[in-house]
Design an enzyme around this catalytic site. Structure first.
Site, PDB file in Angstrom:
ATOM      1  N   HIS A 279      -6.136 -79.842 -57.496  1.00 27.59           N
ATOM      2  CA  HIS A 279      -7.322 -79.004 -56.950  1.00 27.59           C
ATOM      3  C   HIS A 279      -8.607 -79.508 -57.429  1.00 27.59           C
ATOM      4  O   HIS A 279      -9.483 -79.062 -57.286  1.00 27.59           O
ATOM      5  CB  HIS A 279      -7.092 -77.502 -56.893  1.00 27.59           C
ATOM      6  CG  HIS A 279      -5.789 -76.976 -56.190  1.00 27.59           C
ATOM      7  ND1 HIS A 279      -5.932 -76.756 -54.776  1.00 27.59           N
ATOM      8  CD2 HIS A 279      -4.914 -76.561 -56.659  1.00 27.59           C
ATOM      9  CE1 HIS A 279      -4.799 -76.359 -54.402  1.00 27.59           C
ATOM     10  NE2 HIS A 279      -4.038 -76.201 -55.465  1.00 27.59           N
TER      11      HIS A 279
ATOM     12  N   GLY B 225       7.120 -80.300 -44.618  1.00 27.02           N
ATOM     13  CA  GLY B 225       6.813 -78.929 -45.181  1.00 27.02           C
ATOM     14  C   GLY B 225       7.265 -78.534 -46.672  1.00 27.02           C
ATOM     15  O   GLY B 225       6.942 -77.288 -47.221  1.00 27.02           O
TER      16      GLY B 225
ATOM     17  N   SER C 252       3.349 -84.240 -48.758  1.00 25.79           N
ATOM     18  CA  SER C 252       2.398 -85.100 -47.756  1.00 25.79           C
ATOM     19  C   SER C 252       3.177 -85.899 -46.715  1.00 25.79           C
ATOM     20  O   SER C 252       2.849 -87.039 -46.490  1.00 25.79           O
ATOM     21  CB  SER C 252       1.511 -85.902 -48.719  1.00 25.79           C
ATOM     22  OG  SER C 252       0.808 -85.209 -49.472  1.00 25.79           O
TER      23      SER C 252
ATOM     24  N   ASP D 131      -4.101 -87.444 -50.769  1.00 22.49           N
ATOM     25  CA  ASP D 131      -2.707 -87.621 -50.118  1.00 22.49           C
ATOM     26  C   ASP D 131      -2.436 -88.890 -49.222  1.00 22.49           C
ATOM     27  O   ASP D 131      -1.889 -89.851 -49.514  1.00 22.49           O
ATOM     28  CB  ASP D 131      -2.287 -86.441 -49.284  1.00 22.49           C
ATOM     29  CG  ASP D 131      -2.319 -85.239 -49.986  1.00 22.49           C
ATOM     30  OD1 ASP D 131      -2.174 -85.179 -51.136  1.00 22.49           O
ATOM     31  OD2 ASP D 131      -2.125 -84.200 -49.357  1.00 22.49           O
TER      32      ASP D 131
HETATM   33  C1  GLA Z   1      -2.958 -80.491 -50.937  1.00 26.06           C
HETATM   34  C2  GLA Z   1      -4.168 -81.236 -50.347  1.00 26.06           C
HETATM   35  C3  GLA Z   1      -4.641 -82.248 -51.429  1.00 26.06           C
HETATM   36  C4  GLA Z   1      -5.007 -81.784 -52.629  1.00 26.06           C
HETATM   37  C5  GLA Z   1      -3.789 -80.938 -53.227  1.00 26.06           C
HETATM   38  C6  GLA Z   1      -4.241 -80.071 -54.440  1.00 26.06           C
HETATM   39  O1  GLA Z   1      -2.001 -81.370 -51.281  1.00 26.06           O
HETATM   40  O2  GLA Z   1      -3.758 -82.206 -49.277  1.00 26.06           O
HETATM   41  O3  GLA Z   1      -5.887 -83.081 -50.837  1.00 26.06           O
HETATM   42  O4  GLA Z   1      -6.243 -80.890 -52.628  1.00 26.06           O
HETATM   43  O5  GLA Z   1      -3.609 -80.084 -52.264  1.00 26.06           O
HETATM   44  O6  GLA Z   1      -4.538 -81.045 -55.546  1.00 26.06           O
END
Ligand code: GLA
Length: 390
Positions: A34, A119, A123, A169
């Site tokens: 985050h 899911g 990613s 990601d």
């Molecule tokens: C998800 C989002 C990322 C990142 C993470 C938390 O995976 O796609 O961009 O913000 O949460 O680190």
């Protein structure tokens, strides 16, 4: 093998061989959660699960897309494709971004094969977007750097699919390198590759992700509010991650802004420490991972009983140095690092005890840092690297 499976799917669906195939990996984040959408730093690796995309211009005014795991063939218009809520939005989104960047891409037939679980918070969408961009870059006249492919993929997710994620990601999937973690400064999108040879255990809690999207958006709004409040006192702050922990404490923000801001600030500084250790040849510090998890649980409030259970239980296994949730949280996956044999040996017990505690079957994988997106041979030639990795 997997590129061959994709070529076979292409042939069975559309007839003939594809013109190009590329693949892109899923990711786990070692530390820095985050922080990406707060201008902070992240440290993901690509994992040994990939999505393969085969493409060939079809001479039509629409794109057609088939997936090994979905029924039927989807289609979308070559000019100004619309969001459909279907899986091929990830393909259409990338095509749309290429058009927005002034690229002329002929309508193609597309076949997708993947062993990335969807899911689970690994990613899968970024892997698909990046693999699409990498495959299209292999067509005559399509050359595009891995960094541009990452940017297209990220904008496809945010602007076309409509998920307000940060850049981690798509950057990890496009730019990662085997044997290295990818250190990304998300304010400038600068990257460096940091040696990372350790094995990583991935534990999928198999908790459905229904809550994740809305909770994620709430956190983003809370972070924006925290930054606005901090700027009243420190107008020079360019982003939330820039705020020092002492500044946040001195500003005495209301909750939850204070906790969210402190997490983002301290988590970014933990990334720097982890990067420093790896660069000096030390192993990833398990204590930093545990501190990250604790902060995500208490300050960012994005953990879950299942993720907390895993961290606590994994740390009781001999040879495990650290563990934390990875990705957005609220379910999804966690990781553990430590001695490779110890990690492998811990898996059966973790599986059994988790099923007893939560009535769900977890999925567990052991991985190392793998390569990011790459072109794949349409025949039996060995795979090639994309032209310019960073
Ligand atoms: C998800 C989002 C990322 C990142 C993470 C938390 O995976 O796609 O961009 O913000 O949460 O680190």
């Amino acid at each position: 093998m997997t590129a061959a499976a994709t070529a076979l799917l292409f042939e069975r669906t559309f007839g003939g061989a594809p013109a190009a195939i590329a693949s892109a990996p899923a990711r786990v984040n070692l530390i820095g959660e985050h922080t990406d959408y707060n201008g902070g730093e992240v440290l993901p690796i690509a994992i040994a699960r990939r999505t393969y995309v085969a493409v060939r211009p079809n001479g039509r005014d629409e794109w057609r897309a088939a997936s090994a795991t979905q029924e039927g063939v989807g289609s979308f218009a070559a000019v100004r494709p619309q969001r459909s809520g279907q899986w091929w939005d990830y393909v259409a989104g990338v095509v749309n971004e290429l058009a927005a960047a002034g690229r002329r891409v002929p309508a193609c037939d597309v076949a997708v094969w993947s062993d990335v679980p969807a899911g689970a918070g690994l990613s899968s969408s970024a892997a698909l977007e990046v693999a699409v961009g990498a495959a299209l870059a292999e067509l005559p006249g399509g050359t595009r750097s891995a960094r541009a492919i990452a940017g297209d993929a990220w904008r496809a997710e945010v602007e076309f699919v409509g998920v307000q994620c940060g850049i981690m990601d798509q950057f990890a999937s496009a730019l990662a390198r085997a044997g290295h973690a990818l250190h990304v400064w998300c304010d400038t999108a600068a990257v460096e590759h940091v040696p990372m040879g350790d094995a990583v255990l991935i534990f999928d809690t198999a908790v459905p992700r229904s809550l994740r999207a809305s909770a994620f958006n709430t956190r983003r709004a809370e972070c924006e509010q925290a930054l606005a409040l901090l700027r009243a006192r420190y107008p020079e702050l360019a982003n939330l991650a820039q705020a020092e922990p002492e500044q946040i404490r001195e500003a005495v923000l209301p909750e939850p802004a204070a906790s969210r801001a402190l997490h983002v600030s301290e988590e970014t500084r933990r990334v720097r420490r982890a990067v420093g250790d790896l660069k000096e040849g030390r192993e990833l510090d398990g204590g930093l991972l545990l501190a990250s998890h604790d902060s995500l649980r208490r300050l960012y409030e994005c953990s879950s009983p299942e993720l907390d259970w895993f961290v606590e239980r994994a740390m009781r296994a001999p040879g495990v140095r650290g563990a934390r949730l990875t990705g957005a949280g609220w379910g999804g996956c966690a990781i553990a690092v430590g001695d490779e044999e110890a990690l492998a040996a811990s898996a059966p017990e973790l599986e059994r005890e988790y099923a007893l505690a939560f009535g769900r079957a977890p999925r567990i994988w052991l991985t190392r840092a793998e390569d990011g997106a790459r072109a794949e041979a349409c025949d039996s030639r060995p795979a090639a690297k994309l032209s310019s990795p960073a």
